[in-house]
Every structure is written in structure tokens, then in C-alpha cells.
Motif scaffolding. Structure first.
Motif, PDB file in Angstrom:
ATOM      1  N   CYS A  19       0.826  -1.219   0.000  1.00  0.00           N
ATOM      2  CA  CYS A  19       0.000   0.000   0.000  1.00  0.00           C
ATOM      3  C   CYS A  19       0.854   1.261   0.000  1.00  0.00           C
ATOM      4  N   GLY A  20       2.071   1.155   0.538  1.00  0.00           N
ATOM      5  CA  GLY A  20       2.971   2.309   0.560  1.00  0.00           C
ATOM      6  C   GLY A  20       3.373   2.770  -0.826  1.00  0.00           C
ATOM      7  N   VAL A  21       3.319   1.859  -1.823  1.00  0.00           N
ATOM      8  CA  VAL A  21       3.626   2.253  -3.205  1.00  0.00           C
ATOM      9  C   VAL A  21       2.364   2.205  -4.066  1.00  0.00           C
ATOM     10  N   GLY A  22       1.215   2.317  -3.411  1.00  0.00           N
ATOM     11  CA  GLY A  22      -0.034   2.423  -4.161  1.00  0.00           C
ATOM     12  C   GLY A  22      -0.551   1.125  -4.716  1.00  0.00           C
ATOM     13  N   ALA A  75      -4.624   9.780   6.567  1.00  0.00           N
ATOM     14  CA  ALA A  75      -4.576   9.147   5.249  1.00  0.00           C
ATOM     15  C   ALA A  75      -4.748  10.220   4.188  1.00  0.00           C
ATOM     16  N   THR A  76      -4.031  10.077   3.075  1.00  0.00           N
ATOM     17  CA  THR A  76      -4.163  11.025   1.970  1.00  0.00           C
ATOM     18  C   THR A  76      -5.349  10.619   1.090  1.00  0.00           C
ATOM     19  N   GLU A  77      -5.628  11.475   0.124  1.00  0.00           N
ATOM     20  CA  GLU A  77      -6.732  11.183  -0.804  1.00  0.00           C
ATOM     21  C   GLU A  77      -6.482   9.869  -1.535  1.00  0.00           C
ATOM     22  N   TYR A  78      -5.228   9.639  -1.950  1.00  0.00           N
ATOM     23  CA  TYR A  78      -4.968   8.404  -2.688  1.00  0.00           C
ATOM     24  C   TYR A  78      -4.870   7.191  -1.765  1.00  0.00           C
ATOM     25  N   ASP A  79      -4.459   7.412  -0.519  1.00  0.00           N
ATOM     26  CA  ASP A  79      -4.511   6.314   0.452  1.00  0.00           C
ATOM     27  C   ASP A  79      -5.930   5.754   0.519  1.00  0.00           C
ATOM     28  N   GLU A  80      -6.914   6.655   0.436  1.00  0.00           N
ATOM     29  CA  GLU A  80      -8.315   6.251   0.515  1.00  0.00           C
ATOM     30  C   GLU A  80      -8.675   5.339  -0.674  1.00  0.00           C
ATOM     31  N   VAL A  81      -8.146   5.672  -1.837  1.00  0.00           N
ATOM     32  CA  VAL A  81      -8.416   4.862  -3.035  1.00  0.00           C
ATOM     33  C   VAL A  81      -7.782   3.477  -2.886  1.00  0.00           C
ATOM     34  N   VAL A  82      -6.501   3.465  -2.484  1.00  0.00           N
ATOM     35  CA  VAL A  82      -5.777   2.194  -2.347  1.00  0.00           C
ATOM     36  C   VAL A  82      -6.439   1.319  -1.289  1.00  0.00           C
ATOM     37  N   ARG A 135      -2.367   0.633 -13.028  1.00  0.00           N
ATOM     38  CA  ARG A 135      -2.637   1.501 -14.172  1.00  0.00           C
ATOM     39  C   ARG A 135      -2.829   2.962 -13.758  1.00  0.00           C
ATOM     40  N   ASP A 136      -3.002   3.219 -12.462  1.00  0.00           N
ATOM     41  CA  ASP A 136      -3.285   4.572 -11.982  1.00  0.00           C
ATOM     42  C   ASP A 136      -1.990   5.388 -11.935  1.00  0.00           C
ATOM     43  N   PRO A 137      -1.965   6.575 -12.559  1.00  0.00           N
ATOM     44  CA  PRO A 137      -0.748   7.411 -12.546  1.00  0.00           C
ATOM     45  C   PRO A 137      -0.258   7.732 -11.140  1.00  0.00           C
ATOM     46  N   ARG A 138      -1.176   7.772 -10.167  1.00  0.00           N
ATOM     47  CA  ARG A 138      -0.766   8.087  -8.796  1.00  0.00           C
ATOM     48  C   ARG A 138       0.051   6.942  -8.183  1.00  0.00           C
ATOM     49  N   GLN A 165       1.870   4.938 -10.079  1.00  0.00           N
ATOM     50  CA  GLN A 165       3.130   5.013 -10.823  1.00  0.00           C
ATOM     51  C   GLN A 165       4.053   6.070 -10.234  1.00  0.00           C
ATOM     52  N   ALA A 166       3.467   7.186  -9.789  1.00  0.00           N
ATOM     53  CA  ALA A 166       4.263   8.243  -9.155  1.00  0.00           C
ATOM     54  C   ALA A 166       4.870   7.734  -7.843  1.00  0.00           C
ATOM     55  N   ARG A 167       4.099   6.930  -7.110  1.00  0.00           N
ATOM     56  CA  ARG A 167       4.600   6.381  -5.841  1.00  0.00           C
ATOM     57  C   ARG A 167       5.768   5.414  -6.080  1.00  0.00           C
ATOM     58  N   ILE A 168       5.627   4.579  -7.089  1.00  0.00           N
ATOM     59  CA  ILE A 168       6.691   3.611  -7.375  1.00  0.00           C
ATOM     60  C   ILE A 168       7.967   4.334  -7.787  1.00  0.00           C
ATOM     61  N   GLU A 169       7.844   5.318  -8.677  1.00  0.00           N
ATOM     62  CA  GLU A 169       9.018   6.067  -9.136  1.00  0.00           C
ATOM     63  C   GLU A 169       9.694   6.805  -7.986  1.00  0.00           C
ATOM     64  N   HIS A 170       8.882   7.372  -7.096  1.00  0.00           N
ATOM     65  CA  HIS A 170       9.428   8.097  -5.947  1.00  0.00           C
ATOM     66  C   HIS A 170      10.176   7.148  -5.018  1.00  0.00           C
TER      67      HIS A 170
END
Length: 774
Positions: free
Chosen positions: A593-596, A710-717, A754-757, A759-764
């Protein structure tokens, strides 16, 4: 024999004494912790305060809060009589001979005959410590020099005297090995013993050379860190870590006890800058800063380094680039580099390696003691004699002579040979007698590195290998960077299962890297994402699920044997094993979950099953789901094998090995134990709460979001994780198969990747090593 020690007393509740007591408790052995009376109202306040402090310390001295309950606190005035209940007494009080001797006189009056007594001293000779004591006391006395912090540092130097009883020394040695997880190294009763004598020399010569040659602290740490196989703290970072104020103390101790002609005497000197730093409270990380500090002015955090000439701080400069092979541990190439880098490297390595070779047999009987002490006590990748072999003994002799540095007799004696060699599949070391001797392992120690000297892998590819470890047991080894998992690992698992089924009794999943596995290869994943190779990613997820379930349902027992990090897919290997034999220092968790992402190789179902089967767990479809959701959504990582049992990553029945070198042997024994009459487990069936359960989890997610946890994307994950754990659209009255749950897990995983968010987490994470809070 270690069973002879059933209770331990530690006297001295300072950092070292308290840490030793904690490690004894970590081993499941009761321990009495005593110190002086400072508060007449609470006479046990010192020891009680030490335990309370350790429960809040990070990194934690205790492997679990339950271990702390095994520590009984008391004081020397009221409770010394309880020593009679103990089988080993460890003295860890102030380094003053008169105070230690006074304590020993009191101990002699209360201890039972045969109770081992040891000192944790690193500076006072054993003969002085026991002066005036009875022959019976001297028989049971030895030095056990732990390294700080006692939980995490594997080295213990054992010093016995001419009157020490061999059986007593053997009893303590076996206890610290098997129960406390230490590697005992026999040291002679000489000043500084082994590791601190060489370590202090090394730090002194490196500091002197940096000042004399105009090398900055950033340059020094870059040159004397990774290229030399030394932790990235290097020289000045390490001094900051252990405390700058400790250096003058060690220097005074060694100059006061070493012979006047010892090479250390010639380099020991005080630096006005260091004296000034100590006086002003710049003692390192425990003080206001040291050679490095964090400047927090203006709400910023700027890392600064001190100028060794002016004493002024400035933003830390980018370290110099070490070129070519020298950057990758080629010491011969490093010392031949032209300019400041090569000259400074030689200024450290030349004197340090010469000194290390000169103290055998004075400090320890063989070169093994020197190398083990520095690898285990200072975390060097190679010991001094292994470093000499990397350079070449003949080349080192020549360069030492050219530089006017001493060429020790042992270095002359090895001639054109090396200090280590492999002969007939056995690693051998060069002895003082001029002959080579086999490196002998203690009973119960089995290392894959030894097996590799005398055999070829049964199967091998770029990321994994399969080995025969004897007695009908095979070993699956991950071999990639950080032992990351990819399609090659899954392929080798698929190839290994029929081979093991045909010719072997069981399989151990084990390796000797720093970490069992950091999880899936994120670099490959983001590459696939960037070229939109979605089918390849789904193929990897499906392949991983198939491989792990093939392990789970193999016709032979599979034992997971982790040490270090076992994260994400590494954790899922353990969840799909029949049993686990874990090194005590295993850090296990589902961190996707830490990388989405969410666990994609069966972790979701396995965690539900674990919590459903937990003792005293409330019945019904929701409690196990809620617990699994809590642990996975927060990317919880257990910080020890003991803690992993509390989170369900390990079962209560799973074994824990304290000594890393004994892990493979213990795991192999467990595989053999399960092999007799083995039958694979039945696939589980799930009754999951469905949409109603998801609604309950959503309330929890909304609460975390409202509180800013939790962030907005944490909620999605978390929402997609919750959907898998609750079974999607399933009806609580219907049975959901393991295969159906895996399919749902795979579907939701692919939505997230597939979610860009995501992908941003993985790259970071790949770029910084830290999670992105988007």
C-alpha cells in the motif's frame, strides 16, 4: 549445555548493561537487573528507569514488549542475595577497577559455586579484575565484551584467564551463541582486545590523515566508506554515531595500557578542534551535532559538515566520485588512484592493515579472530586479512616498505601466497605455523557459502538458484539485487518443484544476503508500466500467484527461513510456506500500500486465514478481515520475529533462531521433521462479508482521512484492498474459493498499477527509498 544457564543477573543498568539484560530477555530467559540506589523513596529507580527507557527507544532493545516482562529490577544493596538464584552474572558497571573489585568481593559472598561471573569491560585486563579474589572465584570468572547496541551487534569477545574453568567458559560461550545470537571470538587478555584495538587505531589514523592532508569530512567518508567495504558512515559519520567524547577516553585507555613501542602510541594525539567540540556539546548525534549536524534555522533541515581547519559549519558538499573498480571494492585499484583519493585511501589502509597483521597472536590466536571481530564488531564487509588478500600480500609488503611502514612478520611469512584459499572444497586460512588449516564451523552451523565451495547448483538462472544442502533437503536461494522477485524467480520455482518432488524430502527457502527479499522488482514493474506492457504485468502477477500456490501445495514440506527484510512478495513466500524458521532479526510485512498497490501474490487470503485461525479471535466473517485490513493498509512491518507472530505474519508454532549462522541448519531440521508422513494442506474456503463488510471498512477509511492520517490516494488504495478482503460482491452465506479470491486480488491490483498516482509512488520509492504521500 546452554540449558545450564536458566537465569542471568546483570549488574549495571546503563546503556550496555540494560541492553545486555534486554537481549537475555529476548532469548526468553529471566534476568535480574541491578544498579545502585539513587532515590531512597524508590530504591529500584535506576533499573526500573532503564527498562522504561528501553521500551521507548528506537531501534528497540526489546524484540517485543512481552520480553520486558522477563526483566526483574532491583538494587545492589537490597537484592544482591538474589544472585544465588542465577547461573551467570554479568558486571557492566563503570570502568573503574576499584569499584569493580569491591563489587566482586560482595558477589563472592553471595553467589553459588559454579555460577559464572563475567565483566563487560573493554579496557581492564582480567588479571587485574580478579586480583585478591579466591581461586574458586577466578575459576568461574571471564570477560564477555559485548558491542553496542547488544541486540543488534553480533560480536562478543570472550577472554578467559589461566585459572578460568574451561567448562564454565564453554557454558557461557554456548549460551551467548545459541541463546543470545552472538558470534563468540576468543581474545587474549591484551589491551583493547581485538576489535576496539584495531578500530581505535583505524579511526585515529584516518582522523590524523584527514587533518594533515586537508581532506574534508565529506571526502573522508566517501573514500573510507563504501569503496573500502565499510558502512556508509565512513570515519567521521561513525565517530558522530558512537560519540565524539568517547574517542579521548579510548585513546587514554590504550595509551595507558599498550607497550610504549606499540605503533598506536606514535599516532595517538589530541586535536584542538575535537576538544573544542566536546567542550561546547558537539559530541555527535547524541549532542548538538558533531562533524555533521542538521541546521534547522528557518524551518529548514540542512545537513552541514564542519571544516576541520576553521571549525566552521557549511552545507555538506557532494562527495567526490570514486572512479571505476575502486568504487566497487577493488582495494588494489583504490590505493593506486592518483591524487587525494588514492593517497588518503593508502594513508588509512597501509597503517591499519600493517597494524592488524602485527597483533596476531598477541590479541587473538589466529587471523580468523581479527577478521571476525572487525566484520561483526564494526560491520566491515571484509576483515583486515581478507582486505590484504584483495590487494595481494606481496603487493602490500612492497608498498608498505616503500612508504616506510612496518612489514609485520606474519605478512612476510605468507610469502607469495594469500591468507585464505579454497582447497578440496574447503576454505582454509594461513596459520602462524606457516601451514593452511580448514576453517571449522561450530556444531550446528551450516552456511550456503560453504556448500557452494564444493558443489554446483541443481538449477540456476539470473535471479535464483537451487542447491542440495544434504540429508535430502534442497534450498531455494534468491540472488538478485536486494533479492527482489521477478519472472526468473517464479520460473525457477516452477522448475524446482518437480525436481524436489522426485529426488528430495523437502525444500528450504533461504539465502545469505543482508535481506531475505525486499519484494517484487519495482524497477522492472515501472519499466513495464512506461511501455504500457499491461499484459506482461498481469502475467507476472498470475505467475507469482501460481508459483506461490505451487509451493503451498507441493508434495513436500516448504520451510521459509528469513533474515533481515522480508517485505511484500518476500513476506508472501513465508505466508505460503508450511512453516517458517525465522532469524530473530527478521523484519516482515506487506508494504504494498505504501507504493499504491495491494498484495498480489496471495497475501490477502493468507492473512485472512491466519487471523481466522488465531486463538481467541472472535468468530464470524468480519473480525479476521478487519484485522488483515488494519495491518495491510497501514503497511505494518514487524520489527522482529517475535513481533511478526503478533501480527500474524508468522504462526505461534513457527521457530525462531537467534544466531544467524544457525538458521539454515535449524530450517533444514524443521523440513526433515515435517517430511515424515507429510501431506499438503487442503485449499481454504472463505466466507467473506461482502458489500456490508466493505461499508464498515469504508467508515474506518473515512475516519482516517478526516483525521489527516490518510491522503486522498490512500483512501483509493485502501478501498481496493478492502474490496479484496471483503470478497467484492460475494454473499456472506456463500463460499468463496481461494482461486476466486486470487482472481479478485489480481483484478484490483491491475486497476491500481494503471493509476498514474501509483506510478508516481513507485518512481518516488525507486528514486528516494521513501514513500510518496500523494
Amino acid at each position: 549445555m546452554s540449558g545450564d544457564i536458566k537465569k542471568v543477573c546483570v549488574i549495571g543498568a546503563g546503556t550496555m548493561g540494560a541492553g545486555i539484560a534486554a537481549q537475555v530477555a529476548n532469548a526468553g530467559v529471566p534476568v535480574l537487573l541491578l544498579d545502585i540506589v539513587r532515590d531512597p523513596e524508590n530504591r529500584n529507580a535506576v533499573a526500573e528507569g532503564a527498562v522504561a527507557k528501553m521500551l521507548k527507544t528506537d531501534p528497540a532493545p526489546f524484540m517485543s514488549k512481552a520480553a520486558a516482562k522477563l526483566v526483574e529490577t532491583g538494587n545492589i544493596e537490597d537484592d544482591l542475595g538474589k544472585v544465588a538464584e542465577c547461573d551467570w552474572v554479568v558486571e557492566a558497571i563503570i570502568e573503574r577497577l576499584d569499584i569493580k573489585q569491591d563489587l566482586y568481593a560482595k558477589l563472592e559472598a553471595v553467589r553459588k559455586d559454579g555460577t559464572a561471573v563475567s565483566s563487560n569491560t573493554s579496557t581492564i585486563p582480567l588479571a587485574q579484575l580478579t586480583d585478591g579474589r579466591s581461586d574458586a572465584f577466578k575459576r568461574d570468572f571471564l570477560i564477555t565484551h559485548f558491542f553496542n547496541p547488544p541486540r543488534y551487534m553480533r560480536l562478543i569477545e570472550i577472554v578467559s584467564g589461566p585459572q578460568s574453568d574451561k567448562a564454565t567458559v564453554a557454558k557461557v560461550t554456548e549460551f551467548v551463541d545459541r541463546k543470545l545470537g552472538k558470534t563468540p571470538v576468543d581474545a587474549e587478555d591484551s589491551p583493547g582486545f581485538i576489535a576496539n584495538r584495531i578500530g581505535t587505531f583505524w579511526l585515529q589514523v584516518a582522523t590524523n590523515s584527514a587533518v594533515d592532508m586537508g581532506v574534508t569530512v565529506e571526502e573522508a567518508d566517501a573514500i573510507a566508506g563504501k569503496p573500502m567495504g565499510v558502512p556508509k558512515t565512513g570515519i567521521f559519520g561513525l565517530i558522530d554515531l558512537v560519540g565524539i567524547d568517547l574517542m579521548p577516553y579510548l585513546q587514554k585507555s590504550l595509551t595507558g595500557t599498550l607497550p610504549k613501542d606499540d605503533p598506536y602510541q606514535a599516532i595517538a594525539r589530541s586535536e584542538p578542534l575535537i576538544e573544542k567540540m566536546i567542550a561546547e556539546g558537539y559530541t555527535g548525534r547524541k549532542g548538538k551535532g558533531g562533524f555533521y549536524r542538521l541546521n534547522r534555522e528557518g524551518g529548514q533541515k540542512v545537513k552541514e559538515a564542519i571544516d576541520l581547519k576553521t571549525g566552521e559549519y557549511a552545507p555538506a558538499a557532494k562527495p567526490p566520485r570514486i572512479p571505476g573498480a575502486a568504487a566497487k571494492g577493488d582495494l588494489g585499484a583504490l590505493i593506486e588512484l592518483k591524487g587525494k583519493i588514492g593517497e588518503y585511501a593508502w594513508a588509512i589502509l597501509g597503517p591499519t592493515l600493517s597494524y592488524s597483521a602485527s597483533i596476531v597472536p598477541e590479541a587473538t590466536a589466529t587471523i580468523l579472530g581479527v577478521d571476525d571481530a572487525m566484520k561483526l564488531g564494526y560491520n566491515w564487509k571484509a576483515g583486515p586479512f581478507e582486505m590484504i588478500d584483495k590487494i595481494g600480500p606481496a603487493k602490500l609488503r612492497s608498498k608498505l616498505a616503500e612508504s616506510g611502514l612496518p612489514v609485520p612478520e606474519l605478512l612476510e611469512k605468507v610469502g607469495e601466497g594469500t591468507f585464505y584459499r579454497v582447497e578440496n572444497g574447503k576454505r582454509q586460512y594461513f596459520g602462524l605455523d606457516g601451514q593452511y588449516h580448514d576453517v571449522e564451523r561450530a556444531d550446528g552451523v551450516l552456511l550456503l557459502e560453504d556448500i557452494k565451495l564444493n558443489s554446483e547448483p541443481l538449477l540456476k538462472n539470473a535471479s535464483a538458484a537451487l542447491w542440495d544442502v544434504g540429508d535430502g533437503i534442497a534450498c531455494l536461494e534468491f540472488t538478485g539485487k536486494m533479492n527482489a522477485l521477478d519472472t526468473d524467480v517464479m520460473k525457477l520455482i516452477g522448475d524446482a518443484i518437480p525436481l524436489v518432488a522426485e529426488k528430495y524430502k523437502g525444500l528450504v527457502v533461504y539465502n545469505e544476503g543482508s535481506n531475505f527479499s525486499a519484494g517484487a522488482n519495482l524497477g522492472l514493474a515501472i519499466f513495464a508500466v512506461n511501455i504500457a506492457a499491461w499484459s506482461e504485468i498481469e502475467k507476472l502477477i498470475k505467475g507469482g500467484q501460481d508459483a506461490y500456490k505451487a509451493l503451498k501445495y507441493a508434495p513436500f514440506p516448504v520451510i521459509g527461513a528469513p533474515s533481515g527484510l522480508a517485505l511484500g512478495g518476500g513476506c508472501e513466500v513465508l505466508l505460503n510456506s508450511d512453516a517458517v524458521q525465522a532469524h530473530a532479526e527478521s523484519y516482515i510485512g506487506l508494504v504494498e500500500c505504501g507504493v499504491g498497490l495491494i498484495p498480489g501474490w496471495g497475501g490477502c487470503g493468507e492473512m485472512i486465514e491466519r487471523w481466522r485461525d488465531m486463538p481467541r479471535q472472535p468468530q464470524g466473517p468480519m473480525p479476521a478481515v478487519a484485522k488483515a485490513f488494519e495491518i495491510i493498509s497501514t503497511a505494518t512491518v514487524a520489527k522482529s520475529a517475535a513481533e511478526a507472530k503478533q501480527y500474524g505474519f508468522l504462526r505461534a508454532s513457527d521457530g525462531v533462531t537467534m544466531n544467524r549462522d544457525r538458521l539454515l541448519s535449524d530450517a533444514k531440521a524443521k523440513a526433515l521433521e515435517l517430511a515424515d508422513g507429510y501431506t499438503p494442506p487442503e485449499p481454504p474456503e472463505f466466507r467473506l462479508p461482502g458489500p456490508a463488510g466493505m461499508a464498515a471498512l469504508q467508515l474506518a477509511i473515512d475516519g482516517f482521512r478526516a483525521r489527516g492520517l490518510a491522503t486522498e490516494y490512500d483512501e483509493v488504495v485502501s478501498g481496493r484492498l478492502g474490496k479484496v478482503l471483503t470478497g467484492g460482491d460475494t454473499d456472506p452465506t456463500e463460499v468463496m474459493t481461494e482461486e476466486e479470491l486470487l482472481e479478485l486480488e489480481r483484478t484490483e491490483f491491475m486497476q491500481l498499477v494503471r493509476d498514474p498516482r501509483t506510478q508516481a509512488r513507485i518512481e518516488h520509492m525507486l528514486e528516494t527509498g521513501k514513500p510518496l504521500r500523494n
